[in-house]
Design a protein around this motif. Structure first.
Motif, short mmCIF file in Angstrom:
data_model
loop_
_atom_site.label_atom_id
_atom_site.label_comp_id
_atom_site.label_asym_id
_atom_site.label_seq_id
_atom_site.Cartn_x
_atom_site.Cartn_y
_atom_site.Cartn_z
N ASP A 68 53.74 -4.57 -43.36
CA ASP A 68 52.83 -3.59 -43.13
C ASP A 68 52.32 -3.09 -44.52
N PHE A 69 53.69 -3.07 -45.49
CA PHE A 69 53.20 -2.21 -47.00
C PHE A 69 52.52 -3.06 -48.04
N PHE A 70 52.94 -4.40 -47.40
CA PHE A 70 52.72 -4.93 -48.57
C PHE A 70 50.52 -5.60 -48.59
N TRP A 71 50.15 -5.42 -46.77
CA TRP A 71 48.77 -5.61 -46.62
C TRP A 71 48.12 -4.71 -47.41
N GLU A 72 49.16 -2.53 -47.04
CA GLU A 72 48.35 -2.02 -47.22
C GLU A 72 47.98 -2.05 -49.20
N SER A 73 48.88 -2.58 -49.52
CA SER A 73 49.32 -2.50 -51.55
C SER A 73 47.74 -3.50 -51.45
N MET A 74 46.94 -3.85 -50.91
CA MET A 74 45.95 -4.90 -51.52
C MET A 74 44.86 -3.78 -50.76
N GLN A 75 43.25 -4.22 -51.89
CA GLN A 75 42.05 -3.88 -50.90
C GLN A 75 41.06 -5.23 -50.99
N PRO A 76 40.23 -5.24 -50.96
CA PRO A 76 38.40 -5.92 -51.61
C PRO A 76 38.60 -4.57 -53.03
N GLY A 77 38.10 -5.40 -54.14
CA GLY A 77 37.48 -5.09 -55.13
C GLY A 77 38.66 -4.16 -56.00
#
Ligand SMILES: [Fe+2]
Length: 297
Positions: free
Chosen positions: A162-171
């Motif tokens: 959960d934490f990893f997915w939120e550590s990234m973003q498009p762009g």
């Protein structure tokens, strides 16, 4: 005599002369069948869109007859169990391309992350003692002061992902913003130093694990940490701000064994400094880093 359409066609094609022997009543049925066949043929060629809506179902009693209200408050509730859910990333699966492929997201989130959630819920369904904790609490309890219970690994992997997915973003990528950059420069000397330390730490991991940027609660400074397998810095009370999944399933589809490229691409194009900034702002409620550097709206 059966008057199905196929029988009719069979009758008329096999003996056209015999059709004169059909009575007027029968002829009506033949014509009716003929029309039906044409309709079916038309339906086959040009199907009609059929839409079914939900109807307004009437009550099972007359509207003018008052019903006795049941006293639900006295009824003993059934056992209600609420477990952890598989939380999707906040972006589409192809939103991180070309740096992280849609297929990687589909397998990583849809299979690996899902399996951790399912296994955790199976464990919890058999262990009432662990029911009712928040995820953070569950991690600390199941870590059991360094002697992890069987539930710990899957619970930690749910939290980590959960934490990893939120550590990234498009762009994503680029440079940290506002007070976060200032804090990184204070604690690492420069952003370049931090970046190099982060990537070298990722490369130093043997086997599966995670790289973290954490806020150390006692020292009141940022630091880089690595953990093996499912362990998360939460269990020794550091506050995670950023994570990179260094399990093979995170990078192999896109980068094969080129872990250096994976870590560099993460830092250059995927990391969400917005998320890290928000986490640091929340962490400052627990750790006083001196003068406030992040404006609070
Ligand atoms: Fe993973």
């Amino acid at each position: 005599m059966s008057w199905s359409c196929s029988n009719y066609l069979c009758l008329s094609s096999s003996s056209s002369s015999s059709s004169s022997l059909i009575s007027s009543h029968e002829l009506t049925r033949v014509n009716s069948c003929n029309l039906s066949c044409e309709y079916k043929e038309q339906r086959r060629k040009d199907p009609i869109n059929i839409v079914a809506y939900n109807g307004l179902k009437p009550p099972s009693y007359k509207l003018d007859k008052p019903q006795k209200r049941k006293n639900h408050a006295l009824k003993k509730p059934n056992n209600i169990s609420a477990y952890y859910s598989l939380k999707p990333p906040s972006y589409k699966f192809d939103a991180l391309e070309p740096y992280m492929s849609k297929r990687t997201l589909e397998v990583h989130w849809g299979e690996h992350h899902r399996a951790y959630v399912d296994t955790l819920n199976k464990y919890l369904s058999k262990n009432d003692v662990l029911y009712g904790y928040t995820m953070d609490e569950l991690l600390k309890v199941t870590y059991n002061n360094g002697n992890p219970l069987p539930e710990f690994n899957v619970a930690a992997q749910v939290w980590n992902h959960d934490f990893f997915w939120e550590s990234m973003q498009p762009g994503g990528g680029n440079l940290p913003i506002l007070g976060l950059m200032e804090q990184i420069e204070k604690d690492f000397g420069s952003f370049a130093n931090f970046r190099q330390d982060f990537i070298e730490s990722a490369m130093s991991l043997f086997g599966s694990g995670w790289v973290w940027l954490v806020l150390k609660r006692n020292e009141k400074r940022l630091a880089i940490a690595t953990t093996t397998n499912a362990v998360t810095p939460l269990v020794w009370d550091d506050i995670p701000l950023l994570s990179l999944d260094m399990w093979e399933h995170a990078y192999y589809r896109d980068y094969k064994n080129d872990r250096v490229k994976y870590a560099n691409v993460f830092m250059d194009h995927l990391v969400s400094w917005n998320a890290v900034l928000g986490r640091m702002a929340r962490a400052q409620a627990f750790v006083n880093l001196g003068e406030p550097k992040i404006p609070v709206a």
